[in-house]
Write a protein that holds these residues in place. Sequence first.
Motif, short mmCIF file in Angstrom:
data_model
loop_
_atom_site.label_atom_id
_atom_site.label_comp_id
_atom_site.label_asym_id
_atom_site.label_seq_id
_atom_site.Cartn_x
_atom_site.Cartn_y
_atom_site.Cartn_z
N THR A 45 0.75 -1.30 0.06
CA THR A 45 -0.11 -0.12 -0.09
C THR A 45 0.94 1.32 0.01
OG1 THR A 45 -1.85 -1.11 1.30
CG2 THR A 45 -1.80 1.16 1.33
N ALA A 47 0.59 5.79 -0.19
CA ALA A 47 -0.04 6.69 -0.26
C ALA A 47 0.24 8.12 -1.17
CB ALA A 47 -0.23 7.33 1.02
N VAL A 132 -3.52 5.05 -2.31
CA VAL A 132 -4.49 5.96 -1.71
C VAL A 132 -4.10 7.30 -1.81
CG1 VAL A 132 -5.45 6.37 0.52
CG2 VAL A 132 -4.65 4.11 0.27
N LYS A 154 -8.57 3.96 -2.60
CA LYS A 154 -9.11 4.86 -1.49
C LYS A 154 -8.77 6.27 -1.72
CE LYS A 154 -9.52 1.33 2.28
NZ LYS A 154 -8.89 1.18 3.89
N ILE A 306 -6.84 4.16 6.08
CA ILE A 306 -6.05 3.24 5.05
C ILE A 306 -6.06 1.93 5.38
CG2 ILE A 306 -3.57 2.99 3.87
CD1 ILE A 306 -3.38 6.02 4.39
#
Length: 308
Positions: A45, A47, A132, A154, A306
């Motif tokens: 993941t 961001a 994200v 997201k 998250i």
Amino acid sequence: MKSLCLLFFLLFPFSLLAQSEELAIPSKNVTLGATLLLPGFDTDTVALIIAGSGPTDRNGNQSGGMENNSLKFIAEGLAQNNIASLRFDKRGLPGSPMDSLARAHTLFDDFATDVAQIISYLKMEKGFRHVVVIGHSLGSLEGTLGAQQAAVSKFISLAGMGHSIGETLRRQLGKQGAFVTNMAYPIIDSLEAGLRADSVPVLLEGLFGKNIQPYIMSVMAYDPAAELAKLDCPILIVNGTTDLQVTLEDGENLKGSNAQARMEVIENMNHVLKSVSDNLTANMATYNKPAMPLHPDLMPVLVNFIKE
């Protein structure tokens, strides 16, 4: 052995465990300078942190008087929670230089294209499964448009506008009194109608200079709430109660546009994400306090969303 492991983490802080990688990401007519911050553990993941308006760099700072490190602190806070992040200098900034001709013809859609390019880069070149977007201020709208072009897992709007830039400027400038609004409102009306303003008072040159007007008109083409309604992913709207630039009503308007959106209100958080009262002098002072930490409630809100 357990005691040795514990000693290791006490002696070697997070800053030594995290790895920072400087990247050059190609986009339309520009190469974007970016920082990828990786935690000390594997993660799928990442961001994508998008700065706000003006010459705000990847750390949340502007040369000549605004150094608060807000976006840098977000990246570091995410890494401490095993979440990678990428933050970048927008086109035209020193880290992402452009020639004068390309800079003069830059429109808002170009920034959205850059976001989409970075999202694809993170997936295809860096192998992240989940991207994200965290868009701060005007970066929220840029992130929204970019996420329409390249799907994300997201989306987080952090102190993002909930109304058009024309409405936002009228509200912000309206606080300056009739002397300013009598000059500014006709210019805003003209630009919204797609007509350049030939005469701009010196006082407003920084906002509505002739070279800036095509860009402003390109931003005016978008309603942030209407664009957010087009996203098909979980959405978090985060606003602070002492934000001098964006109101809680902006957040509510964004939330109401998409059934997948929820809103978190953080008491005494201002536009640069610091904890401060609504005293104007104290609030403005935080814009240039690089060592001042983020509001303590912000990172838990971001991390929980998250990871959930």
